[in-house]
Design an enzyme around this catalytic site. Structure first.
Site, PDB file in Angstrom:
ATOM      1  CE  LYS A 116      -4.290  -1.565   0.487  1.00 32.51           C
ATOM      2  NZ  LYS A 116      -5.503  -1.852   1.136  1.00 32.51           N
ATOM      3  CE  LYS A 198      -5.789  -8.540  -2.635  1.00 32.70           C
ATOM      4  NZ  LYS A 198      -6.042  -8.019  -1.306  1.00 32.70           N
ATOM      5  CE  LYS A 201     -12.831  -4.297  -0.161  1.00 33.25           C
ATOM      6  NZ  LYS A 201     -11.649  -4.200   0.644  1.00 33.25           N
TER       7      LYS A 201
HETATM    8  P1  TYM Z   1     -10.213  -6.535   2.770  1.00 34.95           P
HETATM    9  O1  TYM Z   1     -11.299  -5.541   2.908  1.00 34.95           O
HETATM   10  O2  TYM Z   1      -9.034  -6.200   1.927  1.00 34.95           O
HETATM   11  O3  TYM Z   1     -10.774  -7.918   2.239  1.00 34.95           O
HETATM   12  C1  TYM Z   1     -11.895  -8.526   2.850  1.00 34.95           C
HETATM   13  C2  TYM Z   1     -11.752 -10.035   2.916  1.00 34.95           C
HETATM   14  O4  TYM Z   1     -11.736 -10.597   1.606  1.00 34.95           O
HETATM   15  C3  TYM Z   1     -10.555 -11.353   1.409  1.00 34.95           C
HETATM   16  N1  TYM Z   1     -10.123 -11.133   0.029  1.00 34.95           N
HETATM   17  C4  TYM Z   1      -9.840 -12.113  -0.834  1.00 34.95           C
HETATM   18  N2  TYM Z   1      -9.897 -13.438  -0.726  1.00 34.95           N
HETATM   19  C5  TYM Z   1      -9.541 -14.173  -1.827  1.00 34.95           C
HETATM   20  N3  TYM Z   1      -9.156 -13.612  -2.989  1.00 34.95           N
HETATM   21  C6  TYM Z   1      -9.095 -12.280  -3.151  1.00 34.95           C
HETATM   22  N4  TYM Z   1      -8.731 -11.734  -4.298  1.00 34.95           N
HETATM   23  C7  TYM Z   1      -9.461 -11.452  -2.030  1.00 34.95           C
HETATM   24  N5  TYM Z   1      -9.526 -10.115  -1.853  1.00 34.95           N
HETATM   25  C8  TYM Z   1      -9.936  -9.937  -0.581  1.00 34.95           C
HETATM   26  C9  TYM Z   1      -9.556 -10.809   2.410  1.00 34.95           C
HETATM   27  O5  TYM Z   1      -8.559 -11.744   2.727  1.00 34.95           O
HETATM   28  C10 TYM Z   1     -10.453 -10.490   3.585  1.00 34.95           C
HETATM   29  O6  TYM Z   1     -10.718 -11.650   4.355  1.00 34.95           O
HETATM   30  N6  TYM Z   1      -7.782  -5.956   7.073  1.00 34.95           N
HETATM   31  C11 TYM Z   1      -8.948  -6.559   6.469  1.00 34.95           C
HETATM   32  C12 TYM Z   1     -10.253  -6.119   7.076  1.00 34.95           C
HETATM   33  C13 TYM Z   1     -10.279  -6.280   8.556  1.00 34.95           C
HETATM   34  C14 TYM Z   1     -10.393  -7.505   9.264  1.00 34.95           C
HETATM   35  C15 TYM Z   1     -10.375  -7.147  10.641  1.00 34.95           C
HETATM   36  C16 TYM Z   1     -10.516  -8.830   8.881  1.00 34.95           C
HETATM   37  C17 TYM Z   1     -10.200  -5.274   9.457  1.00 34.95           C
HETATM   38  N7  TYM Z   1     -10.262  -5.793  10.717  1.00 34.95           N
HETATM   39  C18 TYM Z   1     -10.456  -8.117  11.625  1.00 34.95           C
HETATM   40  C19 TYM Z   1     -10.584  -9.783   9.896  1.00 34.95           C
HETATM   41  C20 TYM Z   1     -10.557  -9.429  11.243  1.00 34.95           C
HETATM   42  C21 TYM Z   1      -8.950  -6.186   4.990  1.00 34.95           C
HETATM   43  O7  TYM Z   1      -8.382  -5.222   4.598  1.00 34.95           O
HETATM   44  O8  TYM Z   1      -9.718  -6.991   4.214  1.00 34.95           O
END
Ligand code: TYM
Length: 336
Positions: A116, A198, A201
């Protein structure tokens, strides 16, 4: 009390963009399938979203849409606690405390921080750096057994486990040790046009992402133009090193239909990529159709969505406060 015997699950997604097929297959699908077995907490991680600059109106809209999408994906608010992260102030408070138990070196090693900061070179802010301490707070406030996430979040959950070890080592068994819960298939869905990066979004349409709200014709277009591989084989075979594009499509198809890679190879034997790509597209369209329609219906019912996130924040706040008080007491803060 049934909840006292159930194990706890918790996860969140940043409303920094619209939900992608990657987030669905890597995370949300796993959540919805487990609602009966666990006491579940799922939130919209708006505090995390602002580590990258957001347009305020878009952030507000996406946070509400994300709630509608959670419900449409099968997270029944009666059986899951659904809330907005910033509505439960204990997240920011425990986040600060845990910052003081997270090492600079640990944070410096996080691959998400490195990625990032490379992408947002003009805004490498403190929040981006200490993001994992806040994520640890999100998790530990609810003392979950499992944290269902995709592969890319595993490193953050591992860091959370280090924090638990360090904190409990000083103060006794304050936090339960959480386990990452990563699906066997679909933990890392790649971009359809660049299968070595990957699906994300925060990228635009041309980068080969599929959104769960995309119309069927858009989904089909994305799959039809998905890159396969430059080999001349034209054969559907699972070989992620040599054929990453085909492997990614096979993973998506497997995750959506439940078929194994061997079954998929047999199904497309002698048919080639020309038949395979639209078949994956159609399977995804059918998967997303009810989710999209239900989300569109729910987003019109603002009063209902408000009632869900208010009730969610109340329940989450109650649990979070219990943990935060325990922490404050342990570390020596004077009681009010
Ligand atoms: P975020 O918002 O980037 O993604 C949300 C969830 O989706 C999964 N994910 C994917 N899985 C498979 N293939 C992909 N291309 C893909 N893109 C996203 C991510 O692994 C995630 O599970 N830091 C976290 C959000 C968060 C969180 C937490 C999660 C904040 N606090 C506490 C768990 C527990 C994040 O940025 O996810």
């Amino acid at each position: 009390m049934e909840n006292e015997t159930k194990k706890v699950m918790l996860s969140g997604i940043k409303p920094s963009g619209d939900l992608t097929l990657g987030s669905y297959l890597g995370a949300v699908k796993n959540w919805a399938e487990r609602a009966d077995q666990f006491d579940c907490y799922y939130f919209m991680a708006d505090l995390h979203a602002i580590t990258v600059r957001q347009n305020p109106a878009d952030l507000r809209r996406r946070t509400l849409e994300q709630l509608a999408q959670y419900i449409a994906c099968g997270l029944d608010p009666e059986r899951n606690t659904l809330f907005v992260q910033s509505h439960v102030h204990q997240h920011a408070e425990l986040g600060w405390v845990l910052n003081c138990y997270t090492m600079f070196g640990e944070l410096s090693r996080m691959t998400q921080f490195k990625d990032k900061s490379a992408k947002n070179a003009d805004n490498i802010n403190g929040g981006l750096f200490t993001y994992p301490s806040l994520m640890a707070a999100d998790i530990l406030l609810y003392q979950p057994d499992f944290v269902p996430v995709g592969e890319d979040q595993k490193q953050h959950v591992e860091l959370c486990r280090n924090i638990v070890q360090r904190f409990n080592g000083v103060y006794g068994e304050v936090f339960k040790m959480p386990e990452p819960y990563i699906p066997k298939v679909g933990a890392r869905i790649m971009s359809l046009t660049n299968p070595t990066s990957k699906m994300s979004k925060s990228e635009n349409e041309d980068t080969g992402r599929v959104l769960i709200m995309d119309a069927p014709e858009v989904v089909m277009k994305q799959f039809k133009r998905a890159v396969t591989d430059s080999d001349t084989e034209n054969c559907v075979r699972y070989d992620p090193d040599r054929k990453p594009g085909v492997a990614n499509l096979m993973t998506i198809y497997s995750s959506v239909t439940g078929k194994t890679y061997a079954e998929i190879e047999a199904e497309f034997e002698g048919k080639g990529y020309g038949a395979f790509k639209p078949a994956v597209g159609e399977a995804v369209v059918e998967l997303l159709r009810p989710i999209r329609e239900e989300s569109q219906r729910l987003i019109k019912d603002k009063a209902y969505l408000e009632s869900v996130y208010r009730a969610g924040a109340e329940k989450a706040g109650y649990v979070a406060e219990k943990t935060l008080r325990k922490v404050y007491k342990k570390i020596g803060f004077l009681q009010r």
